[in-house]
Design a protein around this motif. Structure first.
Motif, short mmCIF file in Angstrom:
data_model
loop_
_atom_site.label_atom_id
_atom_site.label_comp_id
_atom_site.label_asym_id
_atom_site.label_seq_id
_atom_site.Cartn_x
_atom_site.Cartn_y
_atom_site.Cartn_z
N PHE A 230 0.84 -1.21 0.00
CA PHE A 230 0.00 0.00 0.00
C PHE A 230 0.87 1.25 0.00
O PHE A 230 0.65 2.17 -0.80
CB PHE A 230 -0.93 -0.01 1.21
CG PHE A 230 -1.58 1.31 1.49
CD1 PHE A 230 -2.62 1.76 0.68
CD2 PHE A 230 -1.17 2.11 2.55
CE1 PHE A 230 -3.23 2.99 0.93
CE2 PHE A 230 -1.76 3.33 2.80
CZ PHE A 230 -2.81 3.77 1.98
N PHE B 235 -11.23 -1.81 0.39
CA PHE B 235 -11.11 -0.49 1.00
C PHE B 235 -10.12 0.34 0.20
O PHE B 235 -9.29 -0.18 -0.54
CB PHE B 235 -10.64 -0.59 2.45
CG PHE B 235 -11.65 -1.19 3.40
CD1 PHE B 235 -12.92 -1.54 2.97
CD2 PHE B 235 -11.33 -1.40 4.73
CE1 PHE B 235 -13.85 -2.09 3.84
CE2 PHE B 235 -12.24 -1.94 5.62
CZ PHE B 235 -13.50 -2.29 5.17
N ASP B 236 -10.20 1.67 0.38
CA ASP B 236 -9.21 2.56 -0.23
C ASP B 236 -9.12 3.82 0.62
O ASP B 236 -9.70 3.91 1.70
CB ASP B 236 -9.54 2.88 -1.69
CG ASP B 236 -10.91 3.52 -1.87
OD1 ASP B 236 -11.36 4.23 -0.94
OD2 ASP B 236 -11.53 3.33 -2.92
N LYS B 237 -8.40 4.81 0.11
CA LYS B 237 -8.17 6.04 0.88
C LYS B 237 -9.44 6.82 1.14
O LYS B 237 -9.47 7.67 2.04
CB LYS B 237 -7.15 6.93 0.15
CG LYS B 237 -5.73 6.38 0.16
CD LYS B 237 -4.78 7.33 -0.53
CE LYS B 237 -3.35 6.81 -0.48
NZ LYS B 237 -2.40 7.74 -1.14
N THR B 238 -10.48 6.57 0.36
CA THR B 238 -11.73 7.29 0.58
C THR B 238 -12.59 6.63 1.65
O THR B 238 -13.60 7.20 2.06
CB THR B 238 -12.54 7.37 -0.73
OG1 THR B 238 -12.96 6.06 -1.13
CG2 THR B 238 -11.70 7.99 -1.84
N THR B 239 -12.22 5.44 2.10
CA THR B 239 -12.97 4.74 3.15
C THR B 239 -12.73 5.44 4.48
O THR B 239 -11.58 5.58 4.89
CB THR B 239 -12.53 3.28 3.26
OG1 THR B 239 -12.65 2.64 1.99
CG2 THR B 239 -13.38 2.54 4.28
N SER C 217 -1.96 -0.15 -6.50
CA SER C 217 -3.40 0.11 -6.43
C SER C 217 -4.20 -1.13 -6.06
O SER C 217 -5.28 -1.03 -5.47
CB SER C 217 -3.90 0.66 -7.77
OG SER C 217 -3.63 -0.24 -8.83
N GLU D 11 -2.50 12.70 -6.57
CA GLU D 11 -3.59 11.77 -6.40
C GLU D 11 -4.88 12.54 -6.13
O GLU D 11 -4.88 13.64 -5.63
CB GLU D 11 -3.31 10.81 -5.23
CG GLU D 11 -2.11 9.91 -5.49
CD GLU D 11 -1.89 8.93 -4.35
OE1 GLU D 11 -2.60 9.03 -3.34
OE2 GLU D 11 -1.01 8.07 -4.49
N ARG E 138 -4.99 -1.31 -2.32
CA ARG E 138 -5.37 0.04 -1.91
C ARG E 138 -5.90 0.10 -0.48
O ARG E 138 -5.98 1.17 0.11
CB ARG E 138 -6.41 0.60 -2.88
CG ARG E 138 -7.66 -0.25 -3.04
CD ARG E 138 -8.57 0.33 -4.13
NE ARG E 138 -9.77 -0.46 -4.34
CZ ARG E 138 -9.86 -1.49 -5.16
NH1 ARG E 138 -8.79 -1.85 -5.86
NH2 ARG E 138 -10.99 -2.16 -5.32
N GLY E 139 -6.30 -1.04 0.08
CA GLY E 139 -6.73 -1.09 1.47
C GLY E 139 -5.70 -1.74 2.36
O GLY E 139 -6.01 -2.15 3.49
#
Length: 668
Positions: free
Chosen positions: A21, A235-239, A26, A509, A29-30
């Protein structure tokens, strides 16, 4: 406590996604959820060890902290010393000062507080902080200090009381975590009160006693592993994280610890030599990965290529193996190092690091490491927007209009500056230029909030923007003395989103979800609406028209070019590493036009109005010194703080341009 190879395998499942990560893969991403899995493992093991010893009447605080010191400190001190050695050669004074402070905070196990305090709008990018990952070690150490004391206090009331207290802490911390995920994401991420429930979950898992059934154990161990893997890949950075979403990896880790016992499918998988081997060196892997990746990005001044990243993985692994073999393993052996030697050496190393941090801080980052010319240039990196904490609302709170900053209040001509962080970066220098023209300036600025009425954002942390803009508008309407209103914002972001690639190594990003959104039932789908830009443009034009109908003069400042990388730091590093070229640091004008086209097109629909003044900073930065390019330096000095905010030199240029245009209009 009996050794369980599958727990080392679970450590491998936790650490590898974290590294991937942070390396920018990508697919993972979580991968940040690996830290949460580590917290669960720590809670489980520490509770099992302490409860086992208390049950036998053999618990000793001295022995407990000795084991923690043997496990954590030697490798940690080695990594910090290596970071200081590399930072001495590669870091600018401000960066080196921050590294020394972070090393001191890590030594005192408060680095989570240190990095939380640094999480401001104009802070250094997290991927360039070599010791950022030690925030999680700080939380674990705080747990190690407090938990045995609390457990011992509750133990006298029996096992049920202990479980009840831990369970209560779990639910209170989880509820607080969910609350703070909306209120203050930085606090929520870095500090122990909102992370304690993850450690408590592991503690509770250690008390679970189940009757073994092969089918149930197999099924629940596989379910646990599936929950962890699903979190890593979905999951990702927006979670929002940590929050209730974190229950997935935490529950998954608990299920693995409880049900992935010898003979189950989960245990057989995690007990494979590869997983166990990675798990054994997982602590050293975790310690080395962030410094190696951070220094690589710092030296390369860009995101490493795939080939370079593979080489970095090899370096991280080699350093981890060597550290495990020659540092971790020997110091865990009481025959090699006695308890007295462990604490004495740890005390000496801690004192040395703290003393070094004091010296570095007092000198401002030891600028004498470099030539006077280089040291002077490095000070450009230290530039901070004047009065930023006093005058600028930073994401989660705004400065009420009636308390906003005023410059040169004694002047009769009143000018209002309204906008986001770009307005904040311009305010002080615009005030200086206006003061020379016998005008005052009142600053209205709020992070990520363009001066447009009737819009909102989907992000929770930006819900204050409509409220702030309405308050500013009503304030200006009620104070007719503001004849001139200057509107400044990072306009392309609100029309085109944060993320972009300028095709020349400048990459930031971001996602479409940052777009300015209409309050409609479409929700997130509005970002994909083909008519969105026209709709937002219409709202913006209506905001400008509303100000014009109030009889005010409106100065509309068009977009600045965006560099895609920190200008001041890149400029200084190019000089430091001998990579500075003859051509100035710049970006393609064609890219600038593409990036700003949507906004400019909508703005041009306003038409001409004698009370509307358009100021185009691109005339200063683009096609001026180099045809077809937008420059970010002039006269041997950078013009921007980071990749998009003006520094003193750049702000002075734009401020003079604005004031000159207002004078030409006869407004000043």
């Amino acid at each position: 406590m009996k050794y369980r190879a599958e727990i080392d395998g679970l450590r491998a499942i936790a650490v590898v996604p974290v590294i991937l990560f942070h390396a920018g893969f990508s697919l993972f991403r979580g991968g940040f959820v690996g830290v949460d899995v580590f917290f669960v493992i720590s809670g489980y093991l520490i509770t099992s060890i302490i409860v086992g010893e208390m049950t036998d009447g053999a618990f000793s605080f001295a022995r407990f902290y000795e084991r923690r010191a043997r496990r954590i400190l030697p490798a940690l001190f080695v990594v910090m010393l290596a970071c200081i050695a590399v930072g001495w050669r590669w870091m600018l004074p401000r960066e080196f000062d921050e590294l020394a402070k972070s090393a001191a905070a890590t030594t005192l196990f408060v680095s989570n507080f240190f990095f939380w305090s640094q999480s401001g709008y104009f802070d250094t990018a997290s991927e360039l902080k070599p010791l950022l990952h030690t925030w999680s070690l700080a939380i674990e150490e705080q747990f190690y200090i407090l938990f045995p004391l609390a457990l011992l206090a509750a133990w006298k009331y029996g096992r049920a009381a202990v479980i009840s207290v831990i369970g209560l802490c779990f639910f209170l911390s989880l509820a607080y975590c969910q609350h703070m995920s909306r209120l203050d994401p930085f606090f929520n991420f870095y500090l122990a009160p909102t992370r304690a429930w993850e450690l408590a979950a592991g503690s509770l898992a250690s008390f679970v006693v189940v009757k073994r059934r092969a089918a149930l154990d197999n099924g629940l161990s596989i379910l646990g592993l599936s929950l962890i893997l699903a979190s890593i890949f979905l999951f990702d950075k927006t979670t929002p994280f940590p929050s209730l979403y974190a229950l997935a990896p935490v529950l998954g880790a608990c299920l693995m610890l409880i049900y992935a016992v010898e003979g189950t499918a989960g245990a057989r998988l995690l007990s494979q030599p590869l997983f166990v081997g990675v798990g054994l060196i997982s602590y050293s892997l975790y310690l080395w990965h962030q410094p190696v990746l951070a220094f690589a990005r710092l030296r390369l001044q860009s995101t490493p290529t795939a080939a370079t990243t593979l080489l970095l993985f090899g370096l991280i692994t080699a350093l981890a193996v060597l550290t495990w073999r020659y540092v971790e393993t020997p110091f865990r052996n009481p025959r090699r190092f006695s308890r007295r030697a462990i604490f004495a050496n740890a005390g000496f190393a801690a004192a040395a690091l703290l003393g070094f941090a004091v010296i570095v801080g007092a000198s401002g980052g030891l600028p004498n490491r470099y030539s006077p010319e280089m040291a002077a240039l490095a000070t450009e990196v230290d530039y901070r927007v004047p009065r930023v904490s006093e005058c600028f609302g930073d994401v989660l709170s705004f400065v009420p209009p009636e308390k906003s900053c005023v410059y040169h209040a004694q002047e009769a001509r009143k000018v209002a500056l309204w906008g986001d962080s770009h307005a904040a970066a311009l305010a002080n220098d615009l005030a200086e230029q206006l003061g020379e023209a016998h005008a005052s300036l009142q600053q209205f600025s709020f992070s990520g909030c363009p001066p447009i009425l009737g819009v909102h954002f989907a992000e929770i942390e930006r819900q204050l923007c409509p409220e702030y803009n309405r308050a500013v508008f009503d304030y200006l309407k009620a104070h007719a003395e503001f004849k001139d209103i200057v509107l400044v914002a990072r306009w392309p972001v609100y029309f085109e989103g944060f993320g972009y690639d300028n095709g020349e190594g400048g990459v930031t990003e971001g996602a479409k979800k940052y777009f300015l959104a209409l309050p409609s039932s479409k929700g997130a789908e509005f970002y994909k609406d083909a008519g969105r830009i026209a709709s937002v443009g219409a709202i913006f034009r209506e905001s400008v028209d509303e100000l014009l109908r109030m009889g005010r003069n409106v100065v509309l400042v068009y977009p600045l070019p965006e560099a895609g990388r920190d200008v001041a730091i890149s400029f200084a590093r190019n000089k430091l590493f001998g990579a500075a070229g003859e051509a100035p640091f710049s970006v393609s004008y064609a890219f600038f036009e593409e990036r700003t086209h949507a906004f400019t097109e909508q703005l041009d629909l306003l038409g001409d109005n004698p009370s509307l003044l358009r100021v185009r900073p691109s005339e200063l930065f683009c096609n001026s010194l180099v045809a077809g390019r937008c420059i970010f330096e002039r006269g041997g000095l950078p013009l921007f703080i980071d990749d998009n905010h003006l520094n003193k030199h750049g702000a002075t240029l734009v401020a003079k341009q604005i004031v000159a245009a207002m004078k030409q209009k006869g407004w000043l």
